[in-house]
Design a protein around this motif. Structure first.
Motif, PDB file in Angstrom:
ATOM      1  N   ARG A 193       0.815  -1.219   0.000  1.00  0.00           N
ATOM      2  CA  ARG A 193       0.000   0.000   0.000  1.00  0.00           C
ATOM      3  C   ARG A 193       0.849   1.269   0.000  1.00  0.00           C
ATOM      4  O   ARG A 193       0.314   2.363   0.006  1.00  0.00           O
ATOM      5  CB  ARG A 193      -0.926  -0.004   1.222  1.00  0.00           C
ATOM      6  CG  ARG A 193      -2.022  -1.060   1.153  1.00  0.00           C
ATOM      7  CD  ARG A 193      -2.818  -1.128   2.453  1.00  0.00           C
ATOM      8  NE  ARG A 193      -3.972  -1.994   2.334  1.00  0.00           N
ATOM      9  CZ  ARG A 193      -3.950  -3.316   2.464  1.00  0.00           C
ATOM     10  NH1 ARG A 193      -2.794  -3.920   2.713  1.00  0.00           N
ATOM     11  NH2 ARG A 193      -5.048  -4.018   2.336  1.00  0.00           N
ATOM     12  N   HIS A 198       3.157   0.651  -5.002  1.00  0.00           N
ATOM     13  CA  HIS A 198       2.456   1.046  -6.223  1.00  0.00           C
ATOM     14  C   HIS A 198       3.427   1.099  -7.405  1.00  0.00           C
ATOM     15  O   HIS A 198       3.059   0.779  -8.536  1.00  0.00           O
ATOM     16  CB  HIS A 198       1.762   2.392  -6.017  1.00  0.00           C
ATOM     17  CG  HIS A 198       0.554   2.315  -5.136  1.00  0.00           C
ATOM     18  ND1 HIS A 198       0.596   2.564  -3.782  1.00  0.00           N
ATOM     19  CD2 HIS A 198      -0.736   1.987  -5.413  1.00  0.00           C
ATOM     20  CE1 HIS A 198      -0.611   2.413  -3.268  1.00  0.00           C
ATOM     21  NE2 HIS A 198      -1.436   2.062  -4.242  1.00  0.00           N
ATOM     22  N   SER A 339      -5.386  -2.636  -6.296  1.00  0.00           N
ATOM     23  CA  SER A 339      -3.929  -2.505  -6.408  1.00  0.00           C
ATOM     24  C   SER A 339      -3.511  -1.084  -6.136  1.00  0.00           C
ATOM     25  O   SER A 339      -4.268  -0.150  -6.356  1.00  0.00           O
ATOM     26  CB  SER A 339      -3.473  -2.915  -7.805  1.00  0.00           C
ATOM     27  OG  SER A 339      -3.805  -4.274  -8.020  1.00  0.00           O
TER      28      SER A 339
END
Length: 339
Positions: A193, A198, A339
């Motif tokens: 996270r 990312h 995601s």
């Protein structure tokens, strides 16, 4: 209304509630040893251990899309560094974990730099990781300081029973491995996270598009290698002291690397629960098969669990290519992870 589906959906949608559910699961595992004998404690140790190294490998392949088939290198380096410092210099494993992790990260950095700087990707990067593990095997095979091919042994009674020294019975290693699995899960959840998480997902999906959006692809890949190697080295130290011996031909063998990656693949690559679920499915079944074959044949048959793992992998590829956890989520009506 499906209560299990509701709980799992809440876990996916609300991180705080997910942590509560995880805490409840851990609480059950904390009291489970009261009902387990020594053999089952050892089986659970292996479950937790494979879940941990599965999470570590999942960081590279599942999150960042970098295939490594040489993760036994980091297990071996962590194990040997921890064992050498304890046996030769009296440095407790709890402290020796630091140089073990740093050594594994240094090797990971070299592999990553060679691979990512010179555009070695996919299968060729996997071959590079195998090559480093094989070179390490040959090196330790011929290093007399650690016993060479004859192996390196850790005294069982030295230092007394203590988590600090990793000296004790199955119960001690049960709790050490459980803690290791929980920490690995929480770390991976936080990383996934985070900003770097990312970036990993962007690199996994399309490196060129990620680069166009301003992601430093090289730095993201290197970070994945370093995190993964560090986590695996910690597990390597614990496993070495659990086994009390190290043999280069086993420690750095590609079969060890394959065993480590099966849990996340079968459980669900790129997911947080996949490596844990895969370890809880594969390890007990594999150990049961070993015991049954030994009982029927009258002797142990090396590699029989690998045959089972191969069959399980083919079945998963055929029926649920994305792994058990995505299939299970779909059956329970759980929304897809964001995601």
């Amino acid at each position: 209304m499906n209560p299990f589906g509701t709980l799992a959906r809440l876990a996916d949608e609300a991180p705080r509630r997910a942590l509560v559910l995880l805490a409840a699961f851990v609480a059950v595992l904390l009291v489970a040893p009261a009902l387990l004998d020594r053999y089952l404690l050892s089986v659970f140790f292996l479950i937790f251990w494979f879940a941990t190294v599965g999470q570590a490998w999942n960081v590279m392949m599942g999150f960042c899309g970098q295939l490594s088939l040489g993760h036994a290198l980091y297990v071996g380096l962590g194990g040997y560094i921890g064992a050498i410092l304890w046996v030769k210099f009296g440095i407790a494993p709890a402290i020796a974990i630091v140089p073990a992790v740093l050594t594994a990260m240094a090797f990971g950095a070299v592999i990553g730099w060679l691979g990512f700087r010179f555009g070695i990707e996919g299968v060729y990067f996997a071959l590079l990781t195998i090559a480093f593990a094989e070179v390490a095997r040959i090196g330790f095979d011929n290093w007399s300081f650690v016993g060479g091919a004859a192996g390196f042994f850790i005294p069982v009674t030295a230092g007394g029973g203590s988590p600090w020294n990793l000296r004790g019975g199955p119960l001690l290693f049960y709790y050490v491995a459980l803690a290791m699995m929980v920490v690995a899960f929480l770390l991976c959840a936080a990383l996934r996270r985070s900003k770097i998480g990312h970036a990993w997902l962007a690199v996994r999906e399309d490196p060129e598009a990620a680069r166009a959006l301003g992601v430093d692809v090289f730095r993201a890949k290197m970070a994945a290698v370093l995190v993964s190697s560090a986590m695996t080295a910690v597990a390597g130290v614990v496993y070495a002291f659990y086994q009390n011996n190290l043999f280069p031909s086993q420690t750095f063998d590609i079969a060890r690397s394959i065993e480590m990656i099966l849990a996340p693949i079968i459980g669900g690559l790129g997911t947080l629960f996949g490596p844990v679920l895969g370890a809880f499915i594969l390890t007990p079944l594999g150990q049961t098969l070993i015991a049954l074959v030994e009982k029927v044949a009258g002797r142990a048959i090396p590699g029989v669990n690998l045959v089972f793992y191969g069959a399980a992998l083919m079945a998963i590829i055929w029926f649920s290519p994305n792994g058990v956890w995505p299939w299970l989520k779909k059956k329970l009506g759980i929304p897809e992870e964001r995601s």
